[in-house]
Design an enzyme around this catalytic site. Structure first.
Site, PDB file in Angstrom:
ATOM      1  N   CYS A 115     -87.147  29.138 -46.881  1.00 58.91           N
ATOM      2  CA  CYS A 115     -86.717  29.386 -48.259  1.00 58.91           C
ATOM      3  C   CYS A 115     -85.225  29.162 -48.473  1.00 58.91           C
ATOM      4  CB  CYS A 115     -87.082  30.799 -48.671  1.00 58.91           C
ATOM      5  SG  CYS A 115     -88.832  31.097 -48.519  1.00 58.91           S
ATOM      6  N   HIS A 256     -83.079  33.233 -54.633  1.00 57.47           N
ATOM      7  CA  HIS A 256     -84.403  32.765 -54.222  1.00 57.47           C
ATOM      8  C   HIS A 256     -85.441  33.741 -54.771  1.00 57.47           C
ATOM      9  CE1 HIS A 256     -87.866  31.659 -52.051  1.00 57.47           C
ATOM     10  NE2 HIS A 256     -87.808  32.657 -51.191  1.00 57.47           N
ATOM     11  N   ASN A 286     -93.367  32.583 -55.142  1.00 54.93           N
ATOM     12  CA  ASN A 286     -92.358  32.148 -54.179  1.00 54.93           C
ATOM     13  C   ASN A 286     -92.639  30.688 -53.813  1.00 54.93           C
ATOM     14  OD1 ASN A 286     -90.819  31.619 -51.909  1.00 54.93           O
ATOM     15  ND2 ASN A 286     -91.327  33.529 -50.854  1.00 54.93           N
TER      16      ASN A 286
HETATM   17  N1  ACO Z   1    -103.240  43.656 -52.978  1.00 58.49           N
HETATM   18  C1  ACO Z   1    -103.472  44.971 -52.767  1.00 58.49           C
HETATM   19  N2  ACO Z   1    -102.973  45.622 -51.712  1.00 58.49           N
HETATM   20  C2  ACO Z   1    -102.213  44.947 -50.845  1.00 58.49           C
HETATM   21  C3  ACO Z   1    -101.948  43.567 -51.013  1.00 58.49           C
HETATM   22  C4  ACO Z   1    -102.500  42.934 -52.122  1.00 58.49           C
HETATM   23  N3  ACO Z   1    -102.296  41.628 -52.376  1.00 58.49           N
HETATM   24  N4  ACO Z   1    -101.155  43.160 -50.000  1.00 58.49           N
HETATM   25  C5  ACO Z   1    -100.938  44.241 -49.226  1.00 58.49           C
HETATM   26  N5  ACO Z   1    -101.582  45.304 -49.720  1.00 58.49           N
HETATM   27  C6  ACO Z   1    -101.610  46.680 -49.203  1.00 58.49           C
HETATM   28  C7  ACO Z   1    -101.290  46.730 -47.725  1.00 58.49           C
HETATM   29  O1  ACO Z   1    -102.449  46.459 -46.974  1.00 58.49           O
HETATM   30  C8  ACO Z   1    -100.823  48.155 -47.575  1.00 58.49           C
HETATM   31  O2  ACO Z   1    -101.943  48.986 -47.505  1.00 58.49           O
HETATM   32  P1  ACO Z   1    -101.994  50.239 -46.472  1.00 58.49           P
HETATM   33  O3  ACO Z   1    -100.854  51.105 -46.901  1.00 58.49           O
HETATM   34  O4  ACO Z   1    -103.355  50.774 -46.710  1.00 58.49           O
HETATM   35  O5  ACO Z   1    -101.782  49.600 -45.141  1.00 58.49           O
HETATM   36  C9  ACO Z   1    -100.107  48.446 -48.895  1.00 58.49           C
HETATM   37  O6  ACO Z   1    -100.575  47.449 -49.807  1.00 58.49           O
HETATM   38  C10 ACO Z   1     -98.603  48.390 -48.808  1.00 58.49           C
HETATM   39  O7  ACO Z   1     -98.245  47.226 -48.102  1.00 58.49           O
HETATM   40  P2  ACO Z   1     -96.735  46.886 -47.810  1.00 58.49           P
HETATM   41  O8  ACO Z   1     -96.679  45.635 -47.016  1.00 58.49           O
HETATM   42  O9  ACO Z   1     -96.017  48.086 -47.289  1.00 58.49           O
HETATM   43  O10 ACO Z   1     -96.238  46.626 -49.300  1.00 58.49           O
HETATM   44  P3  ACO Z   1     -94.784  46.336 -49.794  1.00 58.49           P
HETATM   45  O11 ACO Z   1     -94.447  47.267 -50.884  1.00 58.49           O
HETATM   46  O12 ACO Z   1     -93.799  46.151 -48.680  1.00 58.49           O
HETATM   47  O13 ACO Z   1     -94.964  44.898 -50.485  1.00 58.49           O
HETATM   48  C11 ACO Z   1     -94.566  42.579 -50.007  1.00 58.49           C
HETATM   49  C12 ACO Z   1     -95.404  43.814 -49.708  1.00 58.49           C
HETATM   50  C13 ACO Z   1     -94.742  42.222 -51.461  1.00 58.49           C
HETATM   51  C14 ACO Z   1     -95.016  41.427 -49.136  1.00 58.49           C
HETATM   52  C15 ACO Z   1     -93.079  42.907 -49.744  1.00 58.49           C
HETATM   53  O14 ACO Z   1     -92.930  43.535 -48.502  1.00 58.49           O
HETATM   54  C16 ACO Z   1     -92.205  41.686 -49.783  1.00 58.49           C
HETATM   55  O15 ACO Z   1     -92.059  41.005 -50.772  1.00 58.49           O
HETATM   56  N6  ACO Z   1     -91.511  41.385 -48.675  1.00 58.49           N
HETATM   57  C17 ACO Z   1     -90.659  40.248 -48.570  1.00 58.49           C
HETATM   58  C18 ACO Z   1     -91.481  39.101 -48.146  1.00 58.49           C
HETATM   59  C19 ACO Z   1     -90.836  37.809 -48.496  1.00 58.49           C
HETATM   60  O16 ACO Z   1     -90.015  37.701 -49.346  1.00 58.49           O
HETATM   61  N7  ACO Z   1     -91.273  36.794 -47.790  1.00 58.49           N
HETATM   62  C20 ACO Z   1     -90.911  35.489 -48.071  1.00 58.49           C
HETATM   63  C21 ACO Z   1     -89.790  35.041 -47.253  1.00 58.49           C
HETATM   64  S1  ACO Z   1     -89.378  33.511 -47.828  1.00 58.49           S
HETATM   65  C22 ACO Z   1     -89.869  32.214 -46.820  1.00 58.49           C
HETATM   66  O17 ACO Z   1     -89.146  31.854 -45.921  1.00 58.49           O
HETATM   67  C23 ACO Z   1     -91.182  31.505 -47.080  1.00 58.49           C
END
Ligand code: ACO
Length: 329
Positions: A115, A256, A286
């Site tokens: 990214c 980003h 994203n």
């Molecule tokens: N729908 C419903 N529930 C979900 C989903 C979904 N799509 N995805 C995950 N959950 C659940 C998980 O299983 C978890 O359940 P549990 O508590 O029973 O285990 C719960 O939701 C919370 O999951 P978390 O991962 O803790 O949720 P978080 O609030 O951290 O959000 C997210 C997740 C959106 C991925 C966030 O962590 C994020 O944006 N992180 C940054 C990731 C990012 O930007 N990556 C790209 C990098 S760029 C590149 O180089 C391509």
């Protein structure tokens, strides 16, 4: 040593036509529109056709950037495509783009910084121009992430979209430079946090690995989240300092677009009011290396960026990699 300055002569972007909404994702994996919107800010994303590879997406954005610059493809002498979803591992996607575009006089290569790829690409492309070796460099951030998404994994499949953004960098007299400062960084201790585990020389593809979808994106979202905000803010502060610019002089912060909560935190920690932090993640998700030029192109085309405006671009991504750039438009 620089022999020349560099300007942005034109910008363009493109997203595939097909829109995938959160409602549609609800029918594919166990998720809800509400979860996706509140945790990420994403409402919909664009998905490429099966017959539309990364280079085709890149080509549409490149054509628009060339038209904006009033240049013909044969006037480009270097093409640089930032992507982690290129047409093939070999040859490089820059060559596919060169052929599609008819940029017959351009050397072409691709580079990978996930990214952060567009900011890395800007720094590389600008220095190629400054050194005097190239007059006009096309820098493209392009991704077909839908091709490496595991559509059964709700942790990742709701986050990504396809698209491309491109700029034409052009030689300017020494002392006239649109890129006031760039700060890049990486930390290879975190390679496991965001990866496609198989398909490279470390773990070549086998039928078994494909069945396990080990060629698709795997991500530790929560860990990345924590590192992302710090990395983007530190890089931004360094770039601002190097440019001799304060945060309140910035017309737009263009982060980003990975997660609305990350974007908001970056704005808050940099002390930039919300209305100066550009957000379009709701419509595109994203799009990795495409996200910053896609956002910048929207701002330019809607007349929200004027000549002389100061812009702060900042990104982070797999690697981990990160970067920030201060641009005078
Ligand atoms: N729908 C419903 N529930 C979900 C989903 C979904 N799509 N995805 C995950 N959950 C659940 C998980 O299983 C978890 O359940 P549990 O508590 O029973 O285990 C719960 O939701 C919370 O999951 P978390 O991962 O803790 O949720 P978080 O609030 O951290 O959000 C997210 C997740 C959106 C991925 C966030 O962590 C994020 O944006 N992180 C940054 C990731 C990012 O930007 N990556 C790209 C990098 S760029 C590149 O180089 C391509």
């Amino acid at each position: 040593m620089s022999s020349y300055g560099v300007t942005i002569a034109g910008i363009g972007s493109y997203v595939p036509e097909r829109v995938l909404t959160n409602a549609e994702l609800e029918t594919m994996v166990e998720t809800t529109d509400e979860w996706i919107r509140t945790r990420t800010g994403i409402e919909e994303r664009h998905i490429a056709r099966p017959d539309e590879p990364c280079s085709a997406i890149a080509c549409e954005a490149a054509k628009r950037a060339l038209a904006a610059a009033n240049l013909k493809p044969e006037e480009i002498d270097l093409i640089l495509v930032a992507t982690f979803t290129g047409d093939k591992t070999l040859p490089n996607t820059g060559c596919y783009l060169q052929h599609r575009l008819g940029a017959v006089n351009a050397a072409s290569f691709s580079m990978e910084a996930a990214c952060s790829g567009f900011i890395y690409g800007l720094e590389v492309g600008a220095n190629m121009v400054r050194s005097g070796g190239y007059r006009r460099v096309l820098v493209v951030g392009a991704e077909k992430i839908s091709s490496v998404v595991d559509w059964t994994d709700r942790n990742t499949c709701v986050l990504f979209g396809d698209g491309a953004g491109a700029v034409v960098l052009q030689r300017a007299p020494l002392g006239q430079d649109c890129l006031l400062a760039v700060k890049l960084g990486a930390d290879g201790r975190y390679t496991e946090l965001l990866q496609t585990p198989a398909g490279g020389s470390l773990q070549p593809l086998t039928a078994e690995l494909v069945a396990q979808r080990a060629n698709c994106i795997k991500m530790e979202g929560r860990e990345i989240f924590k590192l992302a905000v710090n990395a983007m803010c530190d890089a931004s502060r360094t770039a601002l300092e190097q440019a001799g610019v304060t945060a309140d002089q910035i017309r737009w912060v263009i982060p980003h677009q990975a997660n609305l909560r990350i974007i908001s935190s970056v704005g808050k920690y940099l002390g930039v009011p919300e209305e100066k932090v550009y957000v379009n993640i709701n419509r595109f998700g994203n799009t990795s290396a495409a996200s910053i030029p896609l956002a910048l192109d929207e701002l330019v085309r809607s007349g929200q960026v004027q000549s002389g405006d100061l812009l702060l671009l900042t990104a982070f991504g797999g690697g981990l990699t990160w970067g920030a750039a201060v641009v005078r438009w």
